[in-house]
Design a protein around this motif. Sequence first.
Motif, PDB file in Angstrom:
ATOM      1  N   LEU A 233      13.968   4.844  -7.820  1.00 50.40           N
ATOM      2  CA  LEU A 233      15.300   4.937  -7.228  1.00 50.40           C
ATOM      3  C   LEU A 233      15.367   4.281  -5.852  1.00 50.40           C
ATOM      4  O   LEU A 233      16.437   3.850  -5.417  1.00 50.40           O
ATOM      5  CB  LEU A 233      15.720   6.407  -7.123  1.00 50.40           C
ATOM      6  CG  LEU A 233      15.941   7.131  -8.460  1.00 50.40           C
ATOM      7  CD1 LEU A 233      16.215   8.609  -8.238  1.00 50.40           C
ATOM      8  CD2 LEU A 233      17.101   6.489  -9.239  1.00 50.40           C
ATOM      9  N   SER A 234      14.223   4.203  -5.173  1.00 49.85           N
ATOM     10  CA  SER A 234      14.212   3.561  -3.855  1.00 49.85           C
ATOM     11  C   SER A 234      14.111   2.044  -3.943  1.00 49.85           C
ATOM     12  O   SER A 234      14.075   1.367  -2.911  1.00 49.85           O
ATOM     13  CB  SER A 234      13.047   4.104  -3.024  1.00 49.85           C
ATOM     14  OG  SER A 234      11.807   3.749  -3.596  1.00 49.85           O
TER      15      SER A 234
ATOM     16  N   GLY B  92       0.807  -1.211   0.000  1.00 48.47           N
ATOM     17  CA  GLY B  92       0.000   0.000   0.000  1.00 48.47           C
ATOM     18  C   GLY B  92       0.842   1.262   0.000  1.00 48.47           C
ATOM     19  O   GLY B  92       0.586   2.201  -0.767  1.00 48.47           O
ATOM     20  N   ARG B  93       1.859   1.289   0.841  1.00 50.43           N
ATOM     21  CA  ARG B  93       2.734   2.471   0.887  1.00 50.43           C
ATOM     22  C   ARG B  93       3.478   2.658  -0.431  1.00 50.43           C
ATOM     23  O   ARG B  93       3.696   3.794  -0.874  1.00 50.43           O
ATOM     24  CB  ARG B  93       3.714   2.338   2.054  1.00 50.43           C
ATOM     25  CG  ARG B  93       3.053   2.471   3.425  1.00 50.43           C
ATOM     26  CD  ARG B  93       4.082   2.541   4.538  1.00 50.43           C
ATOM     27  NE  ARG B  93       4.747   1.254   4.743  1.00 50.43           N
ATOM     28  CZ  ARG B  93       4.331   0.322   5.580  1.00 50.43           C
ATOM     29  NH1 ARG B  93       3.225   0.510   6.283  1.00 50.43           N
ATOM     30  NH2 ARG B  93       5.005  -0.797   5.720  1.00 50.43           N
ATOM     31  N   GLN B  94       3.838   1.557  -1.067  1.00 51.05           N
ATOM     32  CA  GLN B  94       4.549   1.660  -2.344  1.00 51.05           C
ATOM     33  C   GLN B  94       3.644   2.192  -3.453  1.00 51.05           C
ATOM     34  O   GLN B  94       4.098   2.936  -4.328  1.00 51.05           O
ATOM     35  CB  GLN B  94       5.123   0.294  -2.724  1.00 51.05           C
ATOM     36  CG  GLN B  94       6.294  -0.127  -1.853  1.00 51.05           C
ATOM     37  CD  GLN B  94       6.812  -1.508  -2.190  1.00 51.05           C
ATOM     38  OE1 GLN B  94       6.166  -2.277  -2.911  1.00 51.05           O
ATOM     39  NE2 GLN B  94       7.983  -1.844  -1.674  1.00 51.05           N
ATOM     40  N   VAL B  95       2.360   1.823  -3.426  1.00 51.73           N
ATOM     41  CA  VAL B  95       1.417   2.332  -4.429  1.00 51.73           C
ATOM     42  C   VAL B  95       1.302   3.852  -4.315  1.00 51.73           C
ATOM     43  O   VAL B  95       1.327   4.569  -5.329  1.00 51.73           O
ATOM     44  CB  VAL B  95       0.035   1.672  -4.265  1.00 51.73           C
ATOM     45  CG1 VAL B  95      -1.012   2.376  -5.130  1.00 51.73           C
ATOM     46  CG2 VAL B  95       0.103   0.193  -4.626  1.00 51.73           C
ATOM     47  N   TYR B  96       1.214   4.366  -3.089  1.00 52.33           N
ATOM     48  CA  TYR B  96       1.156   5.819  -2.893  1.00 52.33           C
ATOM     49  C   TYR B  96       2.460   6.478  -3.336  1.00 52.33           C
ATOM     50  O   TYR B  96       2.449   7.571  -3.910  1.00 52.33           O
ATOM     51  CB  TYR B  96       0.873   6.148  -1.427  1.00 52.33           C
ATOM     52  CG  TYR B  96      -0.581   6.030  -1.059  1.00 52.33           C
ATOM     53  CD1 TYR B  96      -1.424   7.136  -1.110  1.00 52.33           C
ATOM     54  CD2 TYR B  96      -1.123   4.812  -0.670  1.00 52.33           C
ATOM     55  CE1 TYR B  96      -2.768   7.031  -0.771  1.00 52.33           C
ATOM     56  CE2 TYR B  96      -2.463   4.694  -0.330  1.00 52.33           C
ATOM     57  CZ  TYR B  96      -3.280   5.802  -0.384  1.00 52.33           C
ATOM     58  OH  TYR B  96      -4.605   5.688  -0.058  1.00 52.33           O
ATOM     59  N   ALA B  97       3.568   5.814  -3.078  1.00 53.88           N
ATOM     60  CA  ALA B  97       4.859   6.366  -3.483  1.00 53.88           C
ATOM     61  C   ALA B  97       4.968   6.424  -5.008  1.00 53.88           C
ATOM     62  O   ALA B  97       5.482   7.406  -5.572  1.00 53.88           O
ATOM     63  CB  ALA B  97       5.995   5.510  -2.908  1.00 53.88           C
ATOM     64  N   ILE B  98       4.490   5.389  -5.685  1.00 51.70           N
ATOM     65  CA  ILE B  98       4.537   5.363  -7.150  1.00 51.70           C
ATOM     66  C   ILE B  98       3.719   6.503  -7.735  1.00 51.70           C
ATOM     67  O   ILE B  98       4.146   7.190  -8.668  1.00 51.70           O
ATOM     68  CB  ILE B  98       4.031   3.998  -7.669  1.00 51.70           C
ATOM     69  CG1 ILE B  98       5.013   2.888  -7.300  1.00 51.70           C
ATOM     70  CG2 ILE B  98       3.813   4.033  -9.185  1.00 51.70           C
ATOM     71  CD1 ILE B  98       4.475   1.484  -7.531  1.00 51.70           C
ATOM     72  N   GLY B  99       2.512   6.717  -7.195  1.00 49.09           N
ATOM     73  CA  GLY B  99       1.673   7.796  -7.703  1.00 49.09           C
ATOM     74  C   GLY B  99       2.183   9.174  -7.341  1.00 49.09           C
ATOM     75  O   GLY B  99       2.019  10.120  -8.108  1.00 49.09           O
ATOM     76  N   GLY B 100       2.827   9.297  -6.181  1.00 49.13           N
ATOM     77  CA  GLY B 100       3.306  10.597  -5.738  1.00 49.13           C
ATOM     78  C   GLY B 100       4.561  11.056  -6.463  1.00 49.13           C
ATOM     79  O   GLY B 100       4.678  12.220  -6.849  1.00 49.13           O
TER      80      GLY B 100
END
Length: 398
Positions: A281-282, A266-274
């Motif tokens: 890079l992360s 879930g956190r990665q999905v928000y990071a991808i969209g943001g």
Amino acid sequence: MRSNPATQIETEQPTPQRGNWLNWLKFDARAYTMIGALIAIWVLFSLLHERFLSPTNLSNLFLQMSVTSILAIGMVLVIVAGHIDLSVGSLVGFIGGVIAMLNVWYDWPALPVIIVAIAIGAGIGVLQGWIIAYKAVPAFIVTLGGMLVFRGLLFGTTGSVTVAPLSPGLKSIGQSYTTDLIGWILGIIGLFIAAALVFRKRASRKQYGFAVEPMPLSILRVITIGVLVLGFVAVMNSYKGIPVPFLMVVVLALIFTFITKNTTFGRQVYAIGGNPEAARLSGINIKRRVMLVFVLCNTLAAIAALVLTARLNAATMTAGQNYELDAIAACVIGGTSLIGGAGSIMGALIGALVMSSLDNGMSLMNMESFWQYIVKGSILVLAVYVDIYTRNRKNKAA
């Protein structure tokens, strides 16, 4: 005189703070504006039509919003990841046709039909997600093509005829209600879970030395939740009980809220969209995550197809038409940004309730259908404008 190291360590540990009432009463203006708009809509329609807030109509309202809500839950993930899915409405119609054909024409029992429907949704999600993520074809194009393909498959496979009626076991998915006793049990369980979460969060903040809201405010939160939950159960029980499709919405909302807030995915999905570049890079596997988002979205579309087909007791050629627009509108009205990186499941559900309330109220008023399109379209544009305006203000303030 030398100080005792142990004493130093003790004095340097953070001490919990109570926090000021005003600080804890601060709220998200966007979220509360949306809730205020929903209340205003309900008050307006209740004044215009005495049946709007009746238990019968409210039960129908929550039943009607179920399909849009299930689609909106999946759409939140897609939009947060920075994409869009225009195929879910036609996918609901196509899978609904498959469900009805297997059950009516070939006498398949409910359980195998459910398994096949969910498998088809997941499989289509894999295909669309793979094309989007691994072949870099824009999601708009892939899902627009899917919208046409699935609608054509529905016409072709069913011969453009309505397929009905379903077996009682399958029909019960969309038309059954809980008993009064089960409704009260579920309401009490929900209240205890909500109270446990409130006080667990409070204890966690206290343990790590963060500011803790005043105890009366925590108790007030629990009381408010209790009034809403038990009041909802009482109103539903005064008619037939809680609609099973709405219970499915609640369960799916809890599952996906946990996924978005408490899992790495879930956190990665928000990071991808943001910020896709920062996410890459992360070390986030963007392609795999994007494909999984579409798998989840299309699987939820299959569940929505089960609910809709069972509620209608038939597969029709117009089933699911424009549902993708309602799902997107529910997400945007609920605070999901079309730019990506921001949105919530709860906000999407409130957005779905707003859309369904407008449909329901205008239908009670016998307003012509074109007014429904005009009003919902205007609200969608207004919601996007508010989102852009809010973002611009935040950027200027930063």
